[in-house]
Design an enzyme around this catalytic site. Structure first.
Site, PDB file in Angstrom:
ATOM      1  N   ASP A 347       1.043  -1.179   0.246  1.00 52.78           N
ATOM      2  CA  ASP A 347       0.060  -0.088  -0.002  1.00 52.78           C
ATOM      3  C   ASP A 347       0.729   1.474   0.230  1.00 52.78           C
ATOM      4  O   ASP A 347       2.405   1.235   0.146  1.00 52.78           O
ATOM      5  CB  ASP A 347      -0.520  -0.067   0.983  1.00 52.78           C
ATOM      6  N   ASP A 548      -6.927  -2.986   4.056  1.00 55.01           N
ATOM      7  CA  ASP A 548      -6.275  -3.663   3.451  1.00 55.01           C
ATOM      8  C   ASP A 548      -6.355  -4.768   3.674  1.00 55.01           C
ATOM      9  O   ASP A 548      -5.935  -5.663   3.509  1.00 55.01           O
ATOM     10  CB  ASP A 548      -4.914  -3.446   3.612  1.00 55.01           C
TER      11      ASP A 548
END
Length: 654
Positions: A347, A548
């Protein structure tokens, strides 16, 4: 009794039996004729062999209880494993030694071998149980160090002492010098150094300032700080660590199960080989005592000294290294398989970058000094809560630049802020305001900064431009080294981000990523992971855990980077206590080293047994090569020492 207490008691039982048998084993070793011959000394007295039998019997019946129970359980499931092999080996040693003592069937008693086997196996199982119960004990003890009271800052600014249990998210508390921080949260006033050693393993105090996160239970240093409470109760960092440690320690890895299966195979091999050895020598016309000795030698060689310690010792050493490095393993199986990772997905925000606006470029016009430009900007932005203003103020304070308080402040939404400093009107405005008012600006420089995804603020005086300040989500310094190391390991690096394409492209180019995808929704990240897996990649997903979770769950290895105070704890396999991307290549390298050590120990333990069994059976007897039960016992003890030394040689990757 809950599972944790059961494991704690189980660990204590192994510990107690270990110390008692170790104490009794000392006179057994001293009195054993084999040991006396080996070290060339004599210590004999009337009825010494019966004293040896008495001590050996206590060790056998007291120290062997856990293995007999375990063997009964394994055989009940028709799946003999480590416990069955240990119970079988100590029973053969005890019966054979008793026959030598009372019937004199020839050969040497093996009470010393019986004693050392039980002591070593108890030690191995104690280490294993201690790693299960002890880790939870340590964290539980840490949780008890949380303060009972906190100083709540009320709306009128007064302090009121309240129980920590009454704190709510959003409350503001004051933490004095030397106090334990009462809750997770962000500093909104003050700066200090915090001792997080009991929580993160970081030995040096960590400098903390406004906007920095602090963990409940850590110790405040010299400064007084005001903290806005972020999480409380079961959502707090410590509560979630306790939860994941208890969950993570309860499951065996594939390698541990492989060791147990190897013990099961070894049990059948020993049983078959020993029986066949006895029958073969009897049929060949040799005396029964010779045949018995050969059979016992086979059974003794099969004793799983090294096999029983092969995995626990490596786990114990690796756990210590992991704790010092500052990461928590929730799923040991996936962690062990991290050595197969060939693609790492990151990420962006909060993982590769800091997740907050920071000043990245300062461009001045007309020979204006950078320090002066920043001073004007700070004077205008000092009271703003906008992320851009906070980024400028943070940078100015770090540079220790002095600034004044602007007068006649005026804020136009979406345009900027205006104010008077020393009777001169200044502004800090957006590109839109500059274009609308036809103020001249260096377009090429502005376009260059914009293409990098940076937010540009214009600073001016009346209608003339003094310069530009470009802000962006700063890339962590550690990210550059982390990507470099992963590339050296021939691991593909990919970034998935919800940010726009320009920002994503700039970050990817700066870090040298192999691939990036921008404007990816949180729910779509897992589809990208699956797509990569379908192409043959073993993927480690690394995120800050906020959006996430789905991707962390489907990845071959989920790594939550950050304080671990969100849903990442429920889905990730490894939790990184520190915000350090460098831990990602470390985990992959360390996993490979751990696995190699385990396999080396297993290969040595089982390989030694398999090679030595035929010699113990007497296949080379006519060539003058034979292993007696006593020599077999000595060699087995040496194999254990080798396995222990090999485990201790496990090193942390650089």
């Amino acid at each position: 009794m809950d599972k944790h207490n059961h494991k704690h008691n189980h660990s204590k039982d192994f510990k107690d039996r270990f110390w008692v048998t170790l104490f009794l084993s000392i006179p057994v070793l001293i009195l054993s004729p084999m040991i006396q011959n080996f070290f060339n000394y004599s210590f004999r007295f009337t009825f010494d062999k019966y004293v040896l039998f008495f001590l050996g019997s206590i060790i056998f019946f007291y120290g062997g209880v856990p293995f007999f129970k375990g063997a009964k359980n394994e055989l009940g499931k028709k799946a003999p494993g480590m416990m069955t092999l240990i119970a079988f080996a100590i029973s053969v040693s005890y019966i054979y030694s008793s026959l030598v003592t009372f019937i004199n069937i020839g050969g040497h008693e093996l009470f010393w071998e019986l004693a050392t086997l039980i002591v070593i196996m108890l030690l191995g199982h104690w280490i294993e149980m201690k790693s299960v119960a002890g880790a939870s004990d340590a964290v539980d003890s840490l949780a008890k160090l949380m303060p009972d009271q906190a100083f709540l800052i009320e709306k009128d600014g007064n302090l009121r002492e309240v129980p920590v249990s009454e704190l709510k998210v959003g409350d503001k508390i004051k933490v004095r010098s030397g106090d334990r921080i009462a809750a997770d949260g962000k500093i909104f006033s003050g700066q200090t150094s915090v001792n997080e050693s009991l929580i993160t393993g970081e030995s040096m105090p960590v400098e903390k300032k406004e906007e920095d996160f602090v963990i409940g239970g850590s110790i405040n240093g010299d400064g007084t700080i005001d903290v806005e409470v972020g999480t409380v109760g079961e959502d707090s960092y410590l509560s979630q660590v306790i939860k994941l440690v208890k969950e993570g320690k309860s499951s065996k890895t594939k390698t541990e199960n492989l060791a147990n299966k190897a013990a099961g195979w070894l049990f059948y091999i020993a049983l078959f080989t020993g029986s066949a050895t006895f029958i073969t020598w009897i049929i060949s016309g040799y005396p029964i005592n010779f045949a018995v000795e050969r059979m016992v030698a086979v059974f003794v060689i099969a004793c799983p000294h090294a096999l029983g310690l092969a995995i626990p010792l490596v786990i114990a050493v690796s756990s210590g290294i992991s704790a010092k490095k500052g990461f928590l393993v929730k799923n040991r199986d996936n962690f062990e398989n991290a050595r197969n990772i060939n693609g790492v997905v990151f990420d962006k925000t909060g993982t590769l970058t800091k997740g907050s606006f920071g000043v990245m470029d300062v461009i001045t016009e007309n020979d204006i000094e950078e320090k002066y430009l920043l001073s004007i900007a700070a004077s205008l932005e000092v009271f703003s809560s906008h992320p851009i203003a906070k980024g400028i103020m943070k940078y100015v304070k770090e540079k220790e630049i002095e600034f004044k308080e602007a007068q006649n402040m005026k804020n136009i939404s979406g345009k900027g802020v205006f104010g008077t400093i020393d009777n001169i009107e200044y502004f800090a405005v957006s590109p839109g305001y500059i274009k609308e008012n036809n103020i001249e600006f260096p377009e090429s420089k502005f376009n260059f900064l914009s293409e990098q995804g940076k937010t540009v603020i214009f600073i001016g005086q009346k209608e003339s431009l003094l310069g530009m300040i470009a802000l962006g989500d700063e890339i962590r310094k550690e990210s550059f080294e982390a990507i470099k190391k992963l590339k050296n390991m021939e691991i593909r690096t990919i970034m998935l981000t919800g940010d726009n394409d320009k920002v994503a492209q700039w970050v990817a180019s700066q870090l040298g990523l192999d691939e990036f995808h921008s404007q990816v929704l949180p729910e779509d990240k897992k589809d990208h992971i699956k797509e990569l897996q379908n192409k043959g990649y073993k993927i480690a997903m690394t995120g800050d855990g906020i959006n996430d979770a789905p991707a962390l769950a489907v990845a071959d290895l989920g790594i939550a980077i950050g304080a671990g105070t969100d849903v990442a704890v429920d889905t990730a396999d490894v939790i990184l206590v520190k915000n350090n991307p460098l831990d990602v290549p470390f985990i992959i390298s360390f996993s490979d080293r751990i696995y190699k050590k385990m396999i080396q120990n297993l290969a040595w333990a089982t390989g030694y047994n398999i090679l030595a069994l035929p010699l113990a059976a007497g296949v080379l007897y006519n060539q003058g090569i034979i292993i007696s039960p006593a020599i077999g016992a000595i060699l087995m003890s040496l194999s254990t020492i080798i396995a222990a030394i090999n485990a201790k040689l496990l090193k942390s990757p650089e």
